[in-house]
Motif scaffolding. Structure first.
Motif, short mmCIF file in Angstrom:
data_model
loop_
_atom_site.label_atom_id
_atom_site.label_comp_id
_atom_site.label_asym_id
_atom_site.label_seq_id
_atom_site.Cartn_x
_atom_site.Cartn_y
_atom_site.Cartn_z
N GLN A 127 0.84 -1.21 0.00
CA GLN A 127 0.00 0.00 0.00
C GLN A 127 0.87 1.25 0.00
N TRP B 125 3.85 1.57 -1.35
CA TRP B 125 4.34 1.74 -2.72
C TRP B 125 3.22 2.24 -3.63
N SER B 126 2.02 1.72 -3.47
CA SER B 126 0.88 2.16 -4.28
C SER B 126 0.59 3.64 -4.06
N ASP B 127 0.65 4.08 -2.82
CA ASP B 127 0.41 5.50 -2.53
C ASP B 127 1.50 6.37 -3.15
N TRP C 28 1.84 -5.15 -14.84
CA TRP C 28 0.85 -4.21 -14.30
C TRP C 28 -0.21 -3.69 -15.26
N ALA D 215 -6.06 -4.16 -3.62
CA ALA D 215 -4.82 -3.38 -3.64
C ALA D 215 -4.12 -3.50 -4.98
N GLU D 216 -4.11 -4.69 -5.58
CA GLU D 216 -3.50 -4.88 -6.90
C GLU D 216 -4.28 -4.14 -7.98
N GLU E 36 -6.03 -1.40 -7.53
CA GLU E 36 -5.72 0.02 -7.34
C GLU E 36 -4.33 0.36 -7.88
N PHE E 37 -3.32 -0.47 -7.56
CA PHE E 37 -1.96 -0.22 -8.03
C PHE E 37 -1.92 -0.23 -9.55
N ARG F 48 -3.39 2.96 -10.91
CA ARG F 48 -2.47 4.09 -10.68
C ARG F 48 -1.27 4.01 -11.60
N TRP F 49 -0.73 2.80 -11.77
CA TRP F 49 0.46 2.63 -12.60
C TRP F 49 0.16 3.00 -14.05
#
Length: 187
Positions: A34, A36-38, A60, A72-73, A75-76, A79-80
Motif C-alpha cells: 500500500q 508503494w501504491s500511494d 501491471w 490493492a492490486e 488500485e496499483f 495508478r500505474w
C-alpha cells in the motif's frame, strides 16, 4: 523545480536483486504494498530504465484483470497505468501505457524534467539513478531495506566521485522487519 526521488526495495547488503536477478526476497507485506501504491499515486512522472520497464510493463497493465486480483492490486494497476512514465533505453523503441521513450542523454533529460512544471519525479532503476546521483540530481532517497543478505546483484547505490550528505526525514518499520528510511540530500 520538481523533486526527484530514488526509491526501491533492497537487501540489507545493498542490492536491488540477487546475482541471478531474483527478486523473490522482496515480496512486500500488504502494508508495504500500500505504501508503494500511494507513492505511485502521488508521482507526477516515473523514470524507468529498460530492465525494470520490461518487468513492470509485462505485469501491471493487465494485473487488475487477472483472476483473484486483490483490491490493492487493482488500485496499483490503475495508478500505474495512469502515471506518466519515461523509459530510458537505447534498445526499446515502442512503449505504451502513458509512457514515452528517451534514447539520448539521460542526465540532460532528467535535468529538463526537473525544471518543468508538474508533480514529483521518481526514479525506479538503479542504473538510471546512478547517472542522476553522479550528476547531483537526486533530492531524496527512499530506502526500503529487507532483512535478507543476497550476496551480490545490482547495487542500490552507485560509486560516487564525492560524498553526498543526507538528512534523515523518516523511518518506518513494516511487517517482516522491513525498514523504510527516507533521506533528503543536503545542498
Amino acid at each position: 523545480m520538481r523533486r526527484l526521488t530514488f526509491g526501491m526495495n533492497l537487501s540489507l547488503d545493498g542490492y536491488i536483486n540477487a546475482p541471478d536477478g531474483d527478486l523473490g526476497w522482496g515480496v512486500p507485506s500488504d502494508e508495504l504494498f500500500q505504501w508503494w501504491s500511494d507513492r505511485v499515486g502521488a508521482t507526477g512522472t516515473a523514470l524507468y530504465g529498460r530492465k525494470l520497464w520490461e518487468a513492470m510493463s509485462s505485469h501491471w497493465p493487465t494485473a487488475d484483470q487477472r483472476p483473484g486480483a486483490t483490491p490493492a492490486e487493482v488500485e496499483f494497476a490503475r495508478r500505474w497505468r495512469e502515471m506518466p512514465k519515461v523509459v530510458f533505453s537505447s534498445t526499446t523503441s515502442a512503449v505504451d501505457w502513458n509512457a514515452r521513450v528517451v534514447t539520448g542523454d539521460a542526465v540532460a533529460e532528467i535535468s529538463r524534467l526537473k525544471a518543468d512544471d508538474g508533480g514529483p519525479l521518481d526514479i525506479a532503476s538503479a542504473t538510471l539513478a546512478a547517472a542522476a546521483m553522479r550528476a547531483g540530481l537526486i533530492d531524496e532517497y527512499a530506502v526500503v531495506t529487507h532483512p535478507v543478505l543476497v550476496g551480490g546483484g545490482t547495487p542500490f547505490f552507485a560509486t560516487l566521485d564525492s560524498w553526498v550528505n543526507l538528512t534523515l526525514m523518516e523511518t518506518r518499520t513494516f511487517p517482516g522487519g522491513v525498514v523504510l528510511t527516507r533521506y533528503e540530500t543536503r545542498r
